[in-house]
Each structure stands twice: as structure tokens, then as C-alpha cells.
Design an enzyme around this catalytic site. Sequence first.
Site, PDB file in Angstrom:
ATOM      1  N   GLY A  52       0.810  -1.206   0.000  1.00 41.42           N
ATOM      2  CA  GLY A  52       0.000   0.000   0.000  1.00 41.42           C
ATOM      3  C   GLY A  52       0.840   1.250   0.000  1.00 41.42           C
ATOM      4  O   GLY A  52       1.896   1.291   0.636  1.00 41.42           O
ATOM      5  N   TYR A  70      -0.313   9.286   3.329  1.00 42.45           N
ATOM      6  CA  TYR A  70       0.296   9.382   4.652  1.00 42.45           C
ATOM      7  C   TYR A  70       1.449   8.404   4.853  1.00 42.45           C
ATOM      8  O   TYR A  70       2.414   8.717   5.539  1.00 42.45           O
ATOM      9  CB  TYR A  70      -0.753   9.145   5.747  1.00 42.45           C
ATOM     10  CG  TYR A  70      -1.549  10.367   6.082  1.00 42.45           C
ATOM     11  CD1 TYR A  70      -1.277  11.124   7.220  1.00 42.45           C
ATOM     12  CD2 TYR A  70      -2.587  10.791   5.251  1.00 42.45           C
ATOM     13  CE1 TYR A  70      -2.011  12.260   7.527  1.00 42.45           C
ATOM     14  CE2 TYR A  70      -3.322  11.928   5.551  1.00 42.45           C
ATOM     15  CZ  TYR A  70      -3.035  12.656   6.683  1.00 42.45           C
ATOM     16  OH  TYR A  70      -3.753  13.787   6.977  1.00 42.45           O
ATOM     17  N   GLY A  71       1.342   7.213   4.279  1.00 44.10           N
ATOM     18  CA  GLY A  71       2.379   6.228   4.570  1.00 44.10           C
ATOM     19  C   GLY A  71       2.482   5.119   3.552  1.00 44.10           C
ATOM     20  O   GLY A  71       1.625   4.963   2.668  1.00 44.10           O
ATOM     21  N   LYS A  91       4.011  -0.263   8.733  1.00 43.62           N
ATOM     22  CA  LYS A  91       3.600   1.001   8.120  1.00 43.62           C
ATOM     23  C   LYS A  91       4.584   2.101   8.481  1.00 43.62           C
ATOM     24  O   LYS A  91       4.951   2.258   9.644  1.00 43.62           O
ATOM     25  CB  LYS A  91       2.195   1.386   8.594  1.00 43.62           C
ATOM     26  CG  LYS A  91       1.652   2.641   7.917  1.00 43.62           C
ATOM     27  CD  LYS A  91       0.192   2.873   8.240  1.00 43.62           C
ATOM     28  CE  LYS A  91      -0.354   4.079   7.477  1.00 43.62           C
ATOM     29  NZ  LYS A  91      -1.803   4.291   7.713  1.00 43.62           N
ATOM     30  N   ASP A 133     -13.116   6.862   7.250  1.00 40.26           N
ATOM     31  CA  ASP A 133     -12.603   6.372   5.964  1.00 40.26           C
ATOM     32  C   ASP A 133     -13.230   5.011   5.633  1.00 40.26           C
ATOM     33  O   ASP A 133     -12.533   4.077   5.238  1.00 40.26           O
ATOM     34  CB  ASP A 133     -11.077   6.262   6.017  1.00 40.26           C
ATOM     35  CG  ASP A 133     -10.431   6.343   4.635  1.00 40.26           C
ATOM     36  OD1 ASP A 133     -11.136   6.715   3.673  1.00 40.26           O
ATOM     37  OD2 ASP A 133      -9.235   6.024   4.518  1.00 40.26           O
TER      38      ASP A 133
END
Length: 263
Positions: free
Chosen positions: A34, A38-39, A56, A151
Site C-alpha cells: 500500500g 500518509y504512509g 507502516k 474512511d
Amino acid sequence: MWKRMIHTVSGFIERPFPKDALIENRYKVIDIIGAGSYGFCYLVVDQTDHEIKVLKTLRLHKRITDSGKSSFEFEKKLLASIEHQGFPQYFEEGVHKGIPFYTMEYLNGKNFEQLIFIEGKNFSEKEVFLIASQLLQLIGHLHDRQIIHRDIRIPNVIVADSTIRLIDFGLARKLNQLDATKRKWKRDLRKEINPQADFYGLGHFLLFLLYSDFPLPNDKKERSWEEELSISSGAKHIIRRLLQIEPEYENCRQIETDILEVI
């Protein structure tokens, strides 16, 4: 403008960890799974217990801002505070070459984006609302703890071991928490910090699932979902309230009552 420039420059400079990289002499990278704003999320093998986990990291353009760093810290603490099988288990945190990271449970399943758009899976109305009922239990668990996920989308809902699981707390906030990133001139119902934000996301999630069983029209005339979808009046009523077309739901219990009637 300044934030956009930082994001663009960071995109050119930043590179994710390569396959087989060893992070802090413990986590070996299997693959990147992913890459969000943000990360980065990596599938890794923990060399101490040989378990597969998710690691992450915080992106460069977020590491150089106080708000980005504080949001990442908040996300870690929030996930660590939730002990429920419907969410990934938090493990530990660390820093590798100046890059903060944390690890969590790997959920061996498929999200609804994969199920619908890659595998072509269709869902009947009854199946959709059975799934909604399971997902609503997880949303309710968060709301009972004053947590708003913000989300609820098809990539963030996973079917693992025949169980619905909810991931990605990057945008989650505590109820009544001020959001420093909120733009006052543009209202986004999904990003507000109240239960209705998650209900709004749930409404769109249900529409994606219901449209999975919708045949492509012969003409290109644009129609509303209410015109296109052959669903019950009870299903339409639920979605209209979730999307705040009709008076909004106040809590998960009200939604669950209506879902039981549809099922």
C-alpha cells in the site's frame, strides 16, 4: 501552494524500501502492499518469531510537518487502544534510518475493491445488508469508544476467514477532536468528526456492493442510483438516511433496526 510543492518534491526524492530490505535488523520486506498520502505499508517477516506482519511507515512530506508526525503518533495510539478481532492487532513501533514505523497484524483476506473489480463478485441485496450488519458492529464498537473512523470505503473493509474486518486508521479521530487539516470552505461529510461521517461512508460502501449486481445499461443516459438499482423501499430508505438525503441516523442502533427489517 507550499504544501503542494513539498508533496511534489518529496515524491521525487522518496523511495519505498526495496524487497528483501531488513528493517532494524528484524523485519524483512516481502512486498509493498500500500502507498497512500500518509504512509507506505509493507508485508514483512518478523525474524524473531517468523510471523508475517504489516509494517507502516510515515511518508517524507508528513515527517517534516508537526501535524503529520502528530497524526501518525495518534494513529498508533488509537490502534493500540483497540482490542477487538474486527481490527488489526497493534504490535510495536520503531524508527529505521529516521523513518518512524509501527507493525500490526496481517489480515490474510481480500478487500471489497478486489472482490468487486478484480474478481467480479456480485452481491444480492440480502448479502449486502448482512455484510452491512457485520460492518456496523465494528463501527459501533469504535463509536462506543468515541472513535470516528472517517474512511469507510471498499479498500478498507476486508473479508478474512469469512469475517468482516476494518482497517486503516490514518484519518480516524476522537469525537469532538479538532481537525487541523479541515478546510472550512469545503464541506466533506465523510471527513467530519461525528458518527454521521461514518454513516455517510457506509452509505457509499453499500452502493458499491449493490451496483456489483447491476447490468450495464444500453444507453448512456445518466440516472440516479434510485432509478438504476432495483432494490427494496427499505433498502432505499436506509441509504437515503445514511447519505443524509433524508433525516440522518443518530446512532448505529437505529441503522441496525432498519437493516434487520430489510434482511
